[in-house]
Motif scaffolding. Structure first.
Motif, PDB file in Angstrom:
ATOM      1  N   THR A  13       0.845  -1.191   0.000  1.00  0.00           N
ATOM      2  CA  THR A  13       0.000   0.000   0.000  1.00  0.00           C
ATOM      3  C   THR A  13       0.879   1.239   0.000  1.00  0.00           C
TER       4      THR A  13
ATOM      5  N   ASP B 279      -6.790   4.502   6.732  1.00  0.00           N
ATOM      6  CA  ASP B 279      -7.255   3.135   6.898  1.00  0.00           C
ATOM      7  C   ASP B 279      -6.294   2.220   6.132  1.00  0.00           C
TER       8      ASP B 279
ATOM      9  N   GLU C 254      -6.495  -1.025   5.224  1.00  0.00           N
ATOM     10  CA  GLU C 254      -7.052  -1.924   4.220  1.00  0.00           C
ATOM     11  C   GLU C 254      -7.407  -1.205   2.933  1.00  0.00           C
ATOM     12  N   THR C 255      -7.982  -0.010   3.038  1.00  0.00           N
ATOM     13  CA  THR C 255      -8.441   0.706   1.851  1.00  0.00           C
ATOM     14  C   THR C 255      -7.472   1.793   1.399  1.00  0.00           C
TER      15      THR C 255
ATOM     16  N   GLU D 216      -7.459   4.708   2.385  1.00  0.00           N
ATOM     17  CA  GLU D 216      -8.200   5.968   2.312  1.00  0.00           C
ATOM     18  C   GLU D 216      -7.825   6.883   3.472  1.00  0.00           C
TER      19      GLU D 216
END
Length: 494
Positions: free
Chosen positions: A275, A309, A311-312, A314
């Protein structure tokens, strides 16, 4: 018997006095000449391979050093006499003022005003005097035994940050200005993983609380999350390089470790992150995981801190309010609390425990850049600054610190041993000092021509569970060092 007249007797006494004074001066001058000439004669009488010009230069330099210390010592004595005089005046102010009798109320008012002025002058004079010679001759004893265990050499530029994994296998992580982050075997000093996903200086590294994930912040305005998998090599016997806390020998920057051969070139390389967090408009100077590892916080030179966040990827919150660039961020180990520090001389506490209310508290107490602020056990925060102080704060009382540590050099990213409540202070002047939470100095890590940091020490990190290394430091000499601090000895002395 004939007697001398009064004028003749007086003249003779004056003549004898001048004669004795002249003898005293000649005796003093002779003693000084003997004292200054003795080292030169001794040196010239010894067999030495040094050229005579070099020996002569050394003698002159040592003479200059001695004279400088003598001047400082004399100045110190004069300042102490001034302090005694001020003390006497201060004691006299409460009894007689201008030789006049005043009423009880007038006496109290005037004495209070004059006493406060003298008190302030006394404090200023005392601080100036003790900072010169008194502190130099003050005997300090180390309360800890510090042993250098391992050096981690492989970066090609300064190391900004060091961190220890919280899950098995326990590895050491370093973030460097050479655009890489490296993972190391703590026992062998071997490089295990090389991360090259950033295109700018890697400014910080933090490990996930329960998974094999690393979070790095970079000068390329991003923060990366990347996964690693390592297999630890077989440990080798460690040589005993034990030195107790206060020993020090000055060394040159030219003695830096030789890293012309890239130690990390043969270790596995990770090129891409899982990420990439890209919301900042400036250098991302630090990043950390919130409790649980589902969110991360980043601090940037764009004067904001961002909450993401995982996981996302965002952006959840943008934390604004600092007036200048941020320097560090840290999360609480068990609560949803974040502390950010800044060049605006403040640090801020952000509370995310209530999802509907995001409160912020501002701590003001430093006079220069706050380089870092970290959580400890309970409700305490420790902050370090370029104003050469470290302050311990109670989150329930933000008005003033509960302890202040004053040092002789700017302080970089501090770290607290939570279990033993010991603060490690890395300094610009290459020192690393250990203090307890009440401000008592415990030790100074050894630094000599053979071991210790040779340039600015940027960061420190504790590893309380590791059997051999429980403190790690890194610096701009391109190396990280693992230390064993004899903490049980500290507790026994307490």
């Amino acid at each position: 018997m004939p007697t001398e007249s009064g004028s003749c007797s007086t003249a003779r006494q004056a003549k004898q006095k001048r004669k004795s004074h002249s003898l005293s001066i000649r005796r003093t001058n002779s003693t000084e000449q003997e004292r200054t000439g003795l080292p030169r004669e001794m040196l010239e009488g010894q067999d030495s391979k040094l050229p005579s010009s070099v020996r002569s230069t050394l003698l002159e330099l040592f003479g200059q050093i001695e004279r400088e210390f003598e001047n400082l010592y004399i100045e110190n004595l004069e300042l102490r006499r001034e302090i005694e005089t001020l003390n006497e005046r201060l004691a006299a102010e409460g009894q007689v003022i201008d030789g006049a009798e005043l009423s009880k109320g007038q006496l109290k008012t005037k004495a209070s005003h004059s006493t406060s002025q003298l008190s302030q002058k006394l404090k200023t004079t005392y601080k100036a005097s003790t900072s010169k010679i008194v502190s130099s001759f003050k005997a300090t004893t180390s309360r800890a035994v510090c042993q250098l265990v391992k050096e981690y050499i492989g970066h090609r530029d300064g190391i900004w940050d060091v961190s220890v994994a919280k899950t098995q296998p326990v590895v050491l992580g370093t973030a460097s200005a050479d655009h890489t982050a490296l993972l190391w075997s703590i026992e062998t000093g071997k490089c295990l993983i090389k991360y090259i996903g950033h295109v700018g200086s890697v400014n910080s590294i933090k490990f996930h609380p329960s998974e094999q994930l690393a979070l790095t912040a970079s000068g390329d305005q991003t923060a990366h999350i990347w996964r690693y998998a390592v297999q630890l090599p077989t440990p080798q016997p460690v040589a005993d390089t034990s030195i107790c806390g206060e020993d020090e020998v000055e060394c040159s920057d030219k003695d830096e470790p030789d890293v012309d051969g890239d130690v990390s070139s043969d270790c596995p390389t990770i090129r891409l992150p899982l990420t990439s967090l890209k919301s900042h408009q400036g250098v991302v100077i630090a990043a950390d995981w919130l409790v649980g590892g589902k969110q991360v916080v980043t601090a940037s030179w764009d004067r904001t801190a961002n909450l993401y966040d995982v996981e996302t990827a965002e952006l959840v919150h943008s934390l604004t309010g600092h007036d200048q660039e941020l320097t560090h961020c840290c999360t609480h180990p068990t609560q949803r609390l974040v502390v950010t520090s800044s060049r605006d001389t403040t640090f801020r506490l952000w509370d995310f425990r209530d999802p509907s209310i995001h409160s912020v508290n501002v701590f003001q107490g430093h006079t220069d850049t706050v380089t870092s602020a970290v959580f400890t056990v309970g409700d305490n925060v420790v902050s370090g600054s370029d104003d050469r102080t470290v302050k311990v704060w109670d989150l329930k009382n933000m008005r003033s610190p509960i302890a202040t540590i004053r040092t002789d050099s700017a302080i970089n990213r501090i770290n607290v041993c939570v279990g033993q409540k010991i603060i490690a202070l890395p300094h610009d002047n290459r020192q690393v000092r250990l203090f307890d939470m009440s401000g008592v100095r415990l030790a100074r890590l050894p630094r000599s021509s053979r071991q210790g940091h040779r340039r600015m020490v940027c960061c420190s990190a504790w590893s309380e569970d590791h059997p051999t290394c429980n403190l790690f430091t890194c610096g701009f000499d391109r190396q990280a060092i693992g230390w064993n601090i004899n903490i049980p000895a500290l507790l026994q002395e307490k």
